[in-house]
Design an enzyme around this catalytic site. Structure first.
Site, PDB file in Angstrom:
ATOM      1  N   ASP A   1       0.842  -1.196   0.000  1.00 56.03           N
ATOM      2  CA  ASP A   1       0.000   0.000   0.000  1.00 56.03           C
ATOM      3  C   ASP A   1       0.879   1.248   0.000  1.00 56.03           C
ATOM      4  OD1 ASP A   1      -2.326   1.541  -0.017  1.00 56.03           O
ATOM      5  OD2 ASP A   1      -2.598   1.468   2.146  1.00 56.03           O
TER       6      ASP A   1
ATOM      7  N   ASP B   1       2.653   2.381   7.935  1.00 57.94           N
ATOM      8  CA  ASP B   1       1.405   1.688   7.629  1.00 57.94           C
ATOM      9  C   ASP B   1       1.662   0.332   6.970  1.00 57.94           C
ATOM     10  OD1 ASP B   1      -1.265   1.350   7.543  1.00 57.94           O
ATOM     11  OD2 ASP B   1      -1.723   3.021   6.201  1.00 57.94           O
TER      12      ASP B   1
END
Ligand SMILES: Nc1ncnc2c1ncn2[C@@H]1O[C@H](COP(=O)(O)OP(=O)(O)O)[C@@H](O)[C@H]1O
Ligand SMILES: [Mg+2]
Length: 270
Positions: free
Chosen positions: A195, A216
């Site tokens: 991502d 993240d």
């Protein structure tokens, strides 16, 4: 390094962290049920955090808090981050399945709560891999329930490192190359971020350097995942298009992708 207190408003210090979080009756999207509050209190009981200072950001699927470090964490910094995954987001619950199904490190878990906790542990484990791989990423300290404790990435003034999307780089080519190098190091450590975007890269200013930190890592997958190569190429495409759009960089992206794919295949056969 000169450290100045951030101008950001801190909540009153006499309050306990739980009261402060519940302030205004806001138990955000189920982050803090009583059970969850007890888990959070463990970080304090174990001396990992001293108190919660303020909420820094609302991410896609979590709330991010700056906390004061407790005595049992061995790092020079005074502040750390607690990432609190929201446990009531059903789209998130649906979307995370694709990253877990077929990653051999995880078997599928049915309960939403267990799944979020597992996801949080997964991010912790992925950040550990990133640490060992030697890339710029927050150092993880502990994962408990839906809470992840990690290093706070900030500038010399203690202000949070901005997202790549909000920052004007002075040497975009150089930063892009560091990002590619980090992707390669991760693949050598058998991990794909999956991502990567101008939201999930934050820029730490360190004297005159601009260091791209990857954050993240919840959805990061092992290279064994059936779609790992697809995620890897998507990451590279996302970052490259951003740099082309914003900075008009002009590099041989096919060669870059081929080189990374080669490392991927080598690792898969290792
Ligand atoms: N370790 C950290 N240090 C500094 N800022 C952080 C850190 N972790 C997260 N942030 C900030 O919080 C935002 C949301 O975090 P992220 O991990 O991307 O959450 P989500 O998964 O909910 O999108 C980030 O874009 C970044 O601005
Ligand atoms: Mg994010």
């Amino acid at each position: 390094m000169a450290r100045r207190r951030s101008k950001r408003k801190m909540p009153p210090l006499h309050e306990g962290p739980l009261e402060r979080l519940e302030e205004g009756g806001k138990v955000e999207d189920g982050v803090l049920t009583q059970y969850r509050a007890r888990i959070l209190a463990k970080f304090i009981a174990k001396g990992e955090i001293d108190k919660i200072e303020f909420k820094l950001a609302r991410g896609k699927e979590s709330d991010i808090f700056v906390v004061k470090k407790g005595p049992s964490i061995d790092i020079e910094d005074e502040y750390l981050i607690i990432k609190a995954y929201r446990i009531e987001r059903s789209e998130f619950f649906k979307s995370i399945r694709q990253y877990i199904v077929s990653d051999p490190r995880f078997s599928v878990v049915k309960s939403r709560y267990r799944l979020i906790d597992m996801w949080c542990k997964k991010e912790y484990g992925n950040l550990k891999v990133a640490e060992v791989a030697g890339i710029y990423a927050p150092k993880p300290f502990a994962a408990r329930g839906n809470f992840l404790l990690m290093q706070y990435i900030h500038d010399d003034n203690m202000d949070p490192a901005p997202q790549l999307k909000d920052y004007r780089l002075s040497k975009p080519d150089e930063t892009f190359n560091i990002i590619i190098d980090q992707i390669k190091k991760l693949v050598r450590a058998q991990l794909v971020h999956a991502d990567l975007s101008p939201y999930n890269i934050i820029i730490k200013k360190d004297y005159n350097k601009e260091l791209p930190y990857f954050i993240d890592f919840g959805q990061a997958v092992s290279i064994q995942h059936l779609r790992a190569l697809e995620f890897l190429n998507r990451d590279i495409d996302n970052i490259y298009s951003y740099f082309v759009h914003e900075y008009k960089i002009d590099l041989d992206i096919d060669k870059i992708k081929n080189d990374i794919d080669k490392i991927f295949i080598e690792e898969l056969n290792a």
